[in-house]
Design a protein around this motif. Structure first.
Motif, short mmCIF file in Angstrom:
data_model
loop_
_atom_site.label_atom_id
_atom_site.label_comp_id
_atom_site.label_asym_id
_atom_site.label_seq_id
_atom_site.Cartn_x
_atom_site.Cartn_y
_atom_site.Cartn_z
N MET A 84 0.84 -1.20 0.00
CA MET A 84 0.00 0.00 0.00
C MET A 84 0.87 1.25 0.00
SD MET A 84 -2.68 -1.13 2.92
CE MET A 84 -4.37 -1.30 2.42
N ASP A 85 0.25 2.40 -0.28
CA ASP A 85 1.00 3.66 -0.22
C ASP A 85 1.38 3.94 1.23
OD1 ASP A 85 -1.00 5.87 0.95
OD2 ASP A 85 -2.14 4.52 -0.36
N LEU A 86 2.33 4.84 1.39
CA LEU A 86 2.91 5.13 2.70
C LEU A 86 1.87 5.54 3.74
CD1 LEU A 86 6.20 6.29 3.55
CD2 LEU A 86 4.55 8.04 4.09
N ALA A 87 0.97 6.45 3.38
CA ALA A 87 -0.04 6.92 4.34
C ALA A 87 -0.94 5.77 4.79
CB ALA A 87 -0.88 8.03 3.71
N SER A 88 -1.33 4.91 3.86
CA SER A 88 -2.19 3.76 4.21
C SER A 88 -1.46 2.79 5.13
CB SER A 88 -2.65 3.05 2.95
OG SER A 88 -3.44 3.91 2.16
N ARG A 89 -0.18 2.56 4.87
CA ARG A 89 0.60 1.66 5.73
C ARG A 89 0.69 2.22 7.14
NH1 ARG A 89 6.11 1.06 3.26
NH2 ARG A 89 5.51 2.71 1.86
N PHE A 90 0.98 3.53 7.28
CA PHE A 90 1.07 4.13 8.62
C PHE A 90 -0.28 4.05 9.33
CE2 PHE A 90 0.92 7.79 11.56
CZ PHE A 90 1.98 7.45 12.39
N ARG A 91 -1.35 4.37 8.63
CA ARG A 91 -2.68 4.31 9.24
C ARG A 91 -3.04 2.89 9.65
NH1 ARG A 91 -2.22 8.68 11.02
NH2 ARG A 91 -2.48 10.50 9.73
N TRP A 92 -2.67 1.91 8.84
CA TRP A 92 -2.95 0.51 9.20
C TRP A 92 -2.15 0.12 10.44
CZ3 TRP A 92 -0.53 -4.08 10.06
CH2 TRP A 92 -1.36 -5.19 10.15
N LEU A 93 -0.87 0.48 10.46
CA LEU A 93 -0.02 0.13 11.61
C LEU A 93 -0.51 0.76 12.91
CD1 LEU A 93 3.51 0.46 9.95
CD2 LEU A 93 2.44 -1.66 10.75
N THR A 94 -1.07 1.97 12.82
CA THR A 94 -1.48 2.69 14.03
C THR A 94 -2.98 2.61 14.32
OG1 THR A 94 -1.66 4.79 12.81
CG2 THR A 94 0.47 4.30 13.88
N ALA A 95 -3.68 1.77 13.58
CA ALA A 95 -5.12 1.60 13.82
C ALA A 95 -5.35 1.03 15.23
CB ALA A 95 -5.73 0.68 12.78
N VAL A 96 -6.41 1.49 15.86
CA VAL A 96 -6.75 0.99 17.19
C VAL A 96 -7.17 -0.47 17.06
CG1 VAL A 96 -8.35 1.23 19.14
CG2 VAL A 96 -7.48 3.27 17.97
N ARG A 97 -6.57 -1.31 17.89
CA ARG A 97 -6.91 -2.73 17.87
C ARG A 97 -6.77 -3.32 19.26
NH1 ARG A 97 -2.29 -2.18 14.50
NH2 ARG A 97 -3.48 -2.67 12.66
N SER A 98 -7.44 -4.42 19.45
CA SER A 98 -7.36 -5.15 20.71
C SER A 98 -6.64 -6.45 20.43
CB SER A 98 -8.77 -5.40 21.26
OG SER A 98 -8.68 -6.14 22.45
N SER A 99 -5.32 -6.37 20.39
CA SER A 99 -4.50 -7.54 20.11
C SER A 99 -3.21 -7.44 20.90
CB SER A 99 -4.21 -7.64 18.60
OG SER A 99 -3.47 -6.51 18.19
N ILE A 100 -2.36 -8.41 20.77
CA ILE A 100 -1.12 -8.42 21.53
C ILE A 100 -0.19 -7.29 21.09
CG2 ILE A 100 0.98 -9.77 21.97
CD1 ILE A 100 -0.79 -12.27 21.99
N ILE A 101 -0.16 -6.98 19.79
CA ILE A 101 0.64 -5.86 19.29
C ILE A 101 -0.30 -4.67 19.09
CG2 ILE A 101 2.23 -5.04 17.51
CD1 ILE A 101 3.25 -7.56 18.97
N GLN A 102 -0.01 -3.56 19.75
CA GLN A 102 -0.82 -2.35 19.66
C GLN A 102 0.10 -1.15 19.52
OE1 GLN A 102 -3.57 -1.95 22.96
NE2 GLN A 102 -4.14 -4.10 22.90
N THR A 103 -0.48 -0.01 19.18
CA THR A 103 0.29 1.23 19.18
C THR A 103 -0.47 2.29 19.99
OG1 THR A 103 -0.75 2.11 17.17
CG2 THR A 103 1.28 0.82 16.89
N SER A 104 0.28 3.28 20.41
CA SER A 104 -0.36 4.44 21.02
C SER A 104 -1.10 5.19 19.92
CB SER A 104 0.71 5.36 21.63
OG SER A 104 1.50 5.95 20.60
#
Length: 127
Positions: A84-104
């Motif tokens: 995906m394009d850069l903005a989409s990758r960053f948004r996907w990585l930082t999306a709110v999720r309830s899993s073992i790997i999360q971001t602020s």
């Protein structure tokens, strides 16, 4: 004097037992759209992780964190998201999720040197 660059960043966390909401910071992801910069720095402190959850699947967590790096790099081994394009990758990585790997939640800042800023953010929040 170098130009200041507006960037966004988020802290990468491992939440071994999601129901307890305890976490350790393991990395930082940083993005600057105009410079086409998406980078991360990750270090999993297994001793801290096992203090929170002695049964944590360290190998699986490490593999998932490696996928974060592949997505940032746009690696062909990073799956569909890495293409995906850069903005989409960053948004996907930082999306709110309830899993073992999360971001602020993403935060913003300005910097002259994005690589140096990534290092500083990593030291402040993980190191």
């Amino acid at each position: 004097m170098q130009e200041q660059h507006l960037y966004e960043y988020a802290i990468i966390r491992v939440v071994p037992r999601v129901e307890r909401e305890e976490f350790i910071n393991v990395g930082v992801v940083i993005c600057h759209w105009k410079r086409n910069f998406l980078g991360c720095k990750i270090h999993l402190n297994t001793q801290k992780l096992l203090m929170l959850d002695p049964q944590a699947d360290v190998e699986m967590i490490a593999l998932n964190l490696a996928s974060f790096e592949k997505i940032c790099q746009g690696s062909t081994t990073g799956g569909n998201i890495a293409s995906m394009d850069l903005a989409s990758r960053f948004r996907w990585l930082t999306a709110v999720r309830s899993s073992i790997i999360q971001t602020s939640r993403p935060h913003s800042g300005t910097a002259e040197d994005l690589e140096k800023t990534l290092e500083c953010l990593f030291e402040e929040n993980v190191g």
